[in-house]
Design an enzyme around this catalytic site. Structure first.
Site, short mmCIF file in Angstrom:
data_model
loop_
_atom_site.label_atom_id
_atom_site.label_comp_id
_atom_site.label_asym_id
_atom_site.label_seq_id
_atom_site.Cartn_x
_atom_site.Cartn_y
_atom_site.Cartn_z
N CYS A 1 0.91 1.73 6.69
CA CYS A 1 0.80 2.19 5.19
C CYS A 1 2.08 1.37 4.49
CB CYS A 1 0.59 3.34 5.35
SG CYS A 1 -0.78 3.96 6.34
N HIS B 1 4.66 -1.29 -2.89
CA HIS B 1 3.32 -1.56 -3.71
C HIS B 1 3.37 -0.89 -5.04
CE1 HIS B 1 -0.48 -2.61 -5.00
NE2 HIS B 1 -1.07 -1.85 -4.08
N CYS C 1 -5.25 -2.33 -7.96
CA CYS C 1 -4.26 -3.16 -7.39
C CYS C 1 -4.32 -4.44 -7.54
CB CYS C 1 -4.35 -2.85 -5.74
SG CYS C 1 -4.31 -1.03 -5.18
#
Length: 380
Positions: free
Chosen positions: A200, A324, A82
């Site tokens: 989340c 994301h 990430c």
């Protein structure tokens, strides 16, 4: 060694979300072309490119850049989980600062639609993965340790989602633009105790790009934002000395970035911080020195990290609102910083901002406390 000033002179992005009919090359190429157009440069002006991608396979950068008309230049493909996007920005900044190149392109892109039915799992060779330990479970363990160390009420983690989803409602680039309440966050489906679904982030497709230039290549038509420093750190094997409930790699990366920029944490006006999970933002804010140990949850509850507060964190909505797309996230954070520092962030504008920080941290497998963490500091 002499170091040159490095500016962002062009940005481009594709809204994060589901782009079922677009390929990785479509997404990245579109963001790259937009960044070039804003900089006012033809593709031939680019001397090198730095691409961040995690899931796209070999040569992702070259394939993406071909869509933007950039051919033949040196291309670095950065994969650091990430933290891939901030890694690419860090490497690009160093190349320009050192005088290796005058003008470079950074592009981060990811295509995640259809790849996962749930949370992203770790590498298949990792023993904890074989036992069923996923990223939400790892962050849940960190949350439990944080509560134990600091006497925190884990229900208060919901306030991070409330804050960031409220910010995302004002961001047209965000995947989720509906505010949520504390009750909605706590009442959403359990994922890994104490984390619920609305704590989340979502997998997403997306892309972001930057044109970086040395000071001699910046002209009067540009509205430059200067990359003042950056830092990168990797994780360490987990053992008896490992600090759970915090992020040692983020602390190291931040220390290096602050030193490179010649600033301290109390000078930061706003930050885009890795909030893949609510506890992730709390751990990161403390590791970055934006709140003291055990103080970040109180700072969220007191409005210190909200728009109009002491140091707004994730005024763009964070990963909890934007989604994301792992290879694009860090580059997208810098795009948000540039908009803020130029005073072009609209309803989410942080007033009077002159110094900003972007941060990502990747991984957190049970054999390492993280894969990598990257921090970028920008200013005007």
């Amino acid at each position: 060694m002499t170091s040159r000033r490095v500016a962002v002179i062009g940005t481009g992005s594709v809204p994060f979300g589901k782009h079922e009919d677009a390929s990785l090359e479509d997404l990245g190429g579109s963001a790259a072309r937009a960044a070039l157009a804003e900089a006012g440069f033809e593709p031939g002006r680019i001397e090198a490119a730095f691409s961040s991608n995690v899931l796209g396979g070999g040569g992702a950068g070259q394939r993406i850049l071909a869509r933007a008309g950039v051919h033949g230049v040196p291309v670095v493909n950065a994969e650091n989980a990430c933290a891939s996007g901030t890694t690419a920005v860090h490497l690009a900044r160093l190349a320009v600062a050192a005088g290796v190149h005058d003008v470079v392109l950074v592009v981060g892109a990811e295509k995640m639609t259809g790849r996962f039915q749930g949370g992203i799992t770790l590498d298949r060779t990792d023993r904890p993965t074989l036992l069923g330990l996923t990223m939400p479970a790892i962050y849940a363990l960190n949350a439990q340790r944080y509560a134990y160390d600091h006497g925190a009420d884990l229900d208060d983690l919901a306030e991070v989602s409330v804050k960031n989803r409220a910010a995302g409602a004002a961001n047209p680039q965000a995947m989720f633009r509906k505010p949520v309440t504390r009750a909605e966050v706590l009442g959403s489906r359990p994922v890994a105790d104490p984390l619920t679904l609305l704590q989340c982030c979502a997998n997403a497709d997306g892309a972001a790009a930057l044109v970086l230039a040395a000071e001699n290549a910046v002209s009067s038509r540009h509205d430059p934002v200067w990359l003042l420093g950056s830092g990168l750190a990797s994780g360490s094997p987990i053992g008896p000395a490992t600090e759970f409930g915090t992020s040692r790699p983020s602390r190291l990366a931040a220390r290096r970035a602050y030193a490179a920029a010649g600033v301290t944490p109390d000078a930061i006006d706003l930050a885009e911080v890795h909030d893949a999970f609510t506890i992730g933002e709390i751990m990161s804010v403390e590791a970055l020195g934006l709140a003291g140990p055990g103080k970040a949850l109180h700072a969220v509850a007191g409005g210190e990290l909200s728009l109009g507060g002491r140091v707004p964190v994730n005024a763009g909505g964070g990963l909890l609102s934007k989604g994301h797309p792992v290879g694009a996230t860090g580059v997208g954070q810098v795009v948000e910083l540039v908009a803020q520092l130029r005073g072009r962030a609209g309803e989410r504008q942080v007033g009077g901002a002159s110094l900003a920080l972007a941060h990502t941290v990747g991984g957190g497998v049970a054999t390492l406390d993280a894969i990598a963490s990257g921090v970028v500091i920008a200013g005007v």
